[in-house]
Design a protein around this motif. Structure first.
Motif, short mmCIF file in Angstrom:
data_model
loop_
_atom_site.label_atom_id
_atom_site.label_comp_id
_atom_site.label_asym_id
_atom_site.label_seq_id
_atom_site.Cartn_x
_atom_site.Cartn_y
_atom_site.Cartn_z
N GLU A 225 0.84 -1.21 0.00
CA GLU A 225 0.00 0.00 0.00
C GLU A 225 0.87 1.25 0.00
OE1 GLU A 225 -4.15 -1.01 2.10
OE2 GLU A 225 -2.41 -1.26 3.43
N SER A 226 1.94 1.23 0.76
CA SER A 226 2.86 2.37 0.80
C SER A 226 3.54 2.57 -0.55
CB SER A 226 3.91 2.13 1.89
OG SER A 226 4.87 3.15 1.89
N ILE A 227 3.91 1.48 -1.21
CA ILE A 227 4.54 1.58 -2.52
C ILE A 227 3.58 2.23 -3.52
CG2 ILE A 227 5.30 0.18 -4.50
CD1 ILE A 227 6.53 -1.74 -2.32
N VAL A 228 2.32 1.82 -3.51
CA VAL A 228 1.33 2.43 -4.42
C VAL A 228 1.19 3.92 -4.12
CG1 VAL A 228 -1.10 2.50 -5.07
CG2 VAL A 228 0.08 0.31 -4.90
N GLN A 229 1.12 4.28 -2.85
CA GLN A 229 1.01 5.69 -2.47
C GLN A 229 2.20 6.49 -3.00
OE1 GLN A 229 -1.25 7.71 -0.98
NE2 GLN A 229 0.21 9.38 -1.13
N LYS A 230 3.39 5.96 -2.82
CA LYS A 230 4.60 6.67 -3.28
C LYS A 230 4.71 6.65 -4.80
CE LYS A 230 7.07 5.87 0.98
NZ LYS A 230 8.17 5.20 1.67
N THR B 247 2.10 6.39 -7.10
CA THR B 247 1.03 7.08 -7.83
C THR B 247 0.55 8.36 -7.16
OG1 THR B 247 -0.76 5.91 -6.69
CG2 THR B 247 0.18 4.85 -8.65
N GLY B 248 0.87 8.54 -5.88
CA GLY B 248 0.37 9.71 -5.15
C GLY B 248 -1.02 9.50 -4.58
N THR B 249 -1.59 8.31 -4.75
CA THR B 249 -2.92 8.00 -4.20
C THR B 249 -2.90 6.61 -3.58
OG1 THR B 249 -3.71 6.99 -6.26
CG2 THR B 249 -4.07 9.36 -6.00
N GLU B 250 -3.91 6.35 -2.78
CA GLU B 250 -4.08 5.02 -2.20
C GLU B 250 -4.55 4.06 -3.28
OE1 GLU B 250 -3.36 4.33 1.03
OE2 GLU B 250 -2.73 6.42 1.20
N PRO B 251 -4.28 2.76 -3.13
CA PRO B 251 -4.82 1.80 -4.10
C PRO B 251 -6.35 1.77 -4.01
CG PRO B 251 -3.74 0.65 -2.28
CD PRO B 251 -3.48 2.11 -2.10
N SER C 80 -3.17 -0.67 -13.31
CA SER C 80 -1.86 -1.12 -12.84
C SER C 80 -2.06 -1.98 -11.60
CB SER C 80 -0.94 0.07 -12.54
OG SER C 80 -1.48 0.90 -11.56
N LEU C 81 -1.08 -2.82 -11.37
CA LEU C 81 -1.20 -3.86 -10.36
C LEU C 81 0.12 -3.99 -9.61
CD1 LEU C 81 -3.11 -6.26 -9.52
CD2 LEU C 81 -2.12 -7.52 -11.43
N VAL C 82 0.04 -4.08 -8.30
CA VAL C 82 1.20 -4.41 -7.47
C VAL C 82 0.89 -5.76 -6.85
CG1 VAL C 82 2.52 -3.83 -5.40
CG2 VAL C 82 1.89 -2.03 -7.02
N VAL C 83 1.75 -6.74 -7.12
CA VAL C 83 1.58 -8.08 -6.56
C VAL C 83 2.72 -8.29 -5.58
CG1 VAL C 83 1.48 -10.55 -7.05
CG2 VAL C 83 0.47 -8.90 -8.66
N ALA C 84 2.36 -8.48 -4.30
CA ALA C 84 3.36 -8.51 -3.24
C ALA C 84 3.29 -9.80 -2.44
CB ALA C 84 3.16 -7.31 -2.31
N SER C 85 4.47 -10.28 -2.06
CA SER C 85 4.57 -11.51 -1.27
C SER C 85 5.79 -11.43 -0.37
CB SER C 85 4.72 -12.72 -2.20
OG SER C 85 4.92 -13.91 -1.47
#
Length: 161
Positions: free
Chosen positions: A20-25, A27-31, A64-69
């Protein structure tokens, strides 16, 4: 619309927080959506579960998609594999996707590139930026993240200044 998929077997994990933090940084918005795969439960063990189908539709509607593990045994989790196995070859239709993995040491820093990226590409993701590996102890203030963000931003269609 940015969607996060989290494959940590622990709900509300550091992996989720990092994604979630990566998306914020990035894109400038929350997922717009966060799919914590652990919440899909036993529906992942078969085909046709309504909650899993809904999660798949959310993923397929993403721009766009962030897939995290987290890194388990030098690769992504079996839980994430169960979710990704629900997608057919090419089904993601070239959605811009960023593979992200957290781990305890840099010994597994290639895991996003060597294990997660190939399965994402197989199901149709476009992974134009390098996969991101972060230490779980410093994901909030990582120099690796700071260096990765400008590279990844080049592949987003509409990023605020």
């Amino acid at each position: 619309m940015t969607v996060v998929v989290v494959g940590n077997p622990k709900p509300m994990s550091r992996t989720r927080s990092a994604a979630e933090s990566i998306v914020q940084k990035l894109t400038g918005t929350e997922p717009e959506h966060v799919i914590d795969v652990v919440d899909l439960g036993a529906g992942l063990l078969g085909w046709g579960d309504p909650k899993v189908a809904e999660a798949k539709e959310i993923v397929k509607s993403a721009e766009s998609l962030v897939v995290a593990s987290p890194t388990f045994k030098a690769t992504y989790t079996g839980l994430l594999k169960l979710f990704l196995d629900q997608f057919g070859a090419g089904e993601l239709g070239q959605i811009t996707t960023f593979p992200v993995m957290l781990g305890g040491s840099y010994r597994h820093a290639l895991a996003p590139e060597l294990s997660l990226r190939p399965v994402l590409v197989e199901i149709g993701a476009s992974c134009p930026a390098p996969g991101l590996y972060l230490l779980d102890s410093e994901y909030e203030s990582s120099e690796d993240l700071d260096a990765w963000l400008p590279i990844a931003r080049r592949f987003l269609t509409a990023v605020p200044s």
